[in-house]
Design a protein around this motif. Structure first.
Motif, short mmCIF file in Angstrom:
data_model
loop_
_atom_site.label_atom_id
_atom_site.label_comp_id
_atom_site.label_asym_id
_atom_site.label_seq_id
_atom_site.Cartn_x
_atom_site.Cartn_y
_atom_site.Cartn_z
N LYS A 27 117.41 75.37 2.78
CA LYS A 27 118.85 75.08 2.82
C LYS A 27 119.14 73.91 3.77
O LYS A 27 119.86 72.96 3.43
N LEU B 147 117.83 70.54 2.36
CA LEU B 147 118.70 70.05 1.28
C LEU B 147 119.99 69.46 1.85
O LEU B 147 120.46 68.40 1.43
N GLU B 148 120.55 70.15 2.84
CA GLU B 148 121.80 69.67 3.46
C GLU B 148 121.59 68.35 4.20
O GLU B 148 122.51 67.55 4.33
N ASP C 234 120.76 79.48 -6.36
CA ASP C 234 122.00 79.11 -5.65
C ASP C 234 121.80 77.84 -4.82
O ASP C 234 122.67 76.98 -4.77
N LEU C 235 120.63 77.73 -4.17
CA LEU C 235 120.37 76.58 -3.30
C LEU C 235 120.24 75.28 -4.09
O LEU C 235 120.45 74.20 -3.55
N GLN C 236 119.90 75.38 -5.39
CA GLN C 236 119.75 74.17 -6.21
C GLN C 236 121.07 73.40 -6.34
O GLN C 236 121.07 72.21 -6.65
N SER C 237 122.18 74.07 -6.05
CA SER C 237 123.48 73.37 -6.10
C SER C 237 123.63 72.40 -4.92
O SER C 237 124.50 71.53 -4.93
N LEU C 238 122.78 72.54 -3.90
CA LEU C 238 122.90 71.69 -2.70
C LEU C 238 122.14 70.38 -2.83
O LEU C 238 122.34 69.46 -2.04
N GLY C 239 121.21 70.30 -3.78
CA GLY C 239 120.41 69.08 -3.90
C GLY C 239 119.20 69.30 -4.78
O GLY C 239 119.13 70.26 -5.53
#
Length: 339
Positions: free
Chosen positions: A25, A28-29, A52-57
């Protein structure tokens, strides 16, 4: 974020684990493209947080197994950094030598061989454990342990007390990783975190979180582990998972970083924890009945992160207040605590 803004590529092993999920996380951020590995990509129960984390990058999930040499090649290919987080954690095994010690060393070297083959990895960051620092006989009080301290493998294997296989596995995988890195010209940095707590994307409660919430939950088995940590370490050393991830990123990016780093922000005891929790969370009715009266009033041992701080790292979660704020909410989310 456009492709031109990507900071670089990083591989994080063991993506469905607690620490790895928080590290993914954060990477990606920060703008990294991330590749992670899991043993079974089709296990949606264990991997749902990765979706869910794939939405961050940019996050790609690969199948890999620590026991299979070459299975990490695709995940490591093209990466600037490799964060080795996955490790065997079967502390209750009946055969620690085979299932913990040998498996940990073999798994670490398998990933490092993939890093050599990739030819792009600038630095490998190995997540070890303070268990590789604190497993030794100490008389009296006032001990300060740091990167120069090593758990005593001879003492641990001779006595075979408690979960002896875990600290032994961490010492031996660190030493083998160092030897391999020197042989193959790999830049290796090792981080030794203490008990890691706080909220993370993973829904996995097999961490220090249930142990550190046991005085609120009344879970006797989880409290027994907390008690073992205090007896074997000489304190209850804590670090928030966000600080650990920031430290791992710090030593990856900092060109001068080298060797081992202990990652610990608070050294406390069960007695101090009970007092703090009683004051801060009165509705929970702290389970003081779990305290046997043998607890330490003050830490006999302190784990020092002076090297990390001296080189420019700053902890954000420096008090029990800071550390427990989001952990109690996370405990409710995971069903460890009642809402």
């Amino acid at each position: 974020m456009s492709a031109g803004d990507v900071m670089g590529a990083a591989c994080v092993t063991g993506g469905n684990g607690y620490i790895a999920s928080a590290l993914i996380k954060m990477l990606l951020e920060k703008g990294y493209a991330v590749k992670t590995t899991v043993r079974n990509p089709d296990d949606t129960a264990k991997n749902s947080h990765l979706k869910d984390l794939q939405s961050l990058g940019s996050l790609e999930v690969f199948r890999a197994d620590l026991d299979e040499d070459g299975s990490f090649d695709a995940a490591v290919a093209g990466c600037d950094y490799a964060f080795l987080v996955a490790a065997p954690v079967n502390i209750h095994t009946k055969d620690p030598e085979k299932e913990l010690v040998e498996a940990a060393v073999r798994g670490t070297l398998n990933v490092m061989r993939s890093c050599v083959r990739a030819r792009t990895v600038k630095r490998v960051v190995l997540t070890s454990s303070a268990a590789a620092v604190t497993g030794r006989q100490l008389q009296g009080d006032g001990h300060v342990l740091d990167e120069g301290s090593w758990s005593d493998v001879d003492y641990l294997t001779a006595n075979k007390a408690g979960f002896w296989g875990y600290p032994v596995s961490k010492v031996l995988l660190e030493k083998e990783a160092c030897r391999f890195a020197e042989e193959h010209g790999i830049s290796l940095v090792t981080v030794c975190p203490v008990a890691v707590v706080g909220a993370a994307p993973a829904r996995n409660a097999r961490t220090s979180v249930p142990n550190c919430l046991s005085l609120l939950s009344g879970d006797e088995a989880a409290f027994a582990v907390l008690s073992i940590i205090e007896r074997s370490t000489g304190c209850v050393p804590l670090v928030h998972v966000d600080d650990l991830c920031r430290a791992e990123l710090f030593v990856a990016e900092e060109a001068a970083a080298a060797g081992r780093y202990v990652c610990c922000s608070v050294n406390t005891t069960i007695v101090e924890l009970a007092r703090f929790l009683q004051d801060k969370y009165p509705p929970y009715d702290v389970k003081t009945n779990l305290l046997s009266g043998e607890g330490l009033a003050k830490p006999r041992v302190c784990l020092s992160s002076a090297k990390l701080v001296r080189e420019g790292f700053e902890f954000e979660y420096k008090t029990l207040d800071d550390i427990y704020d989001d952990m109690v909410e996370y405990g409710k989310d995971l069903g460890i605590l009642p809402n």
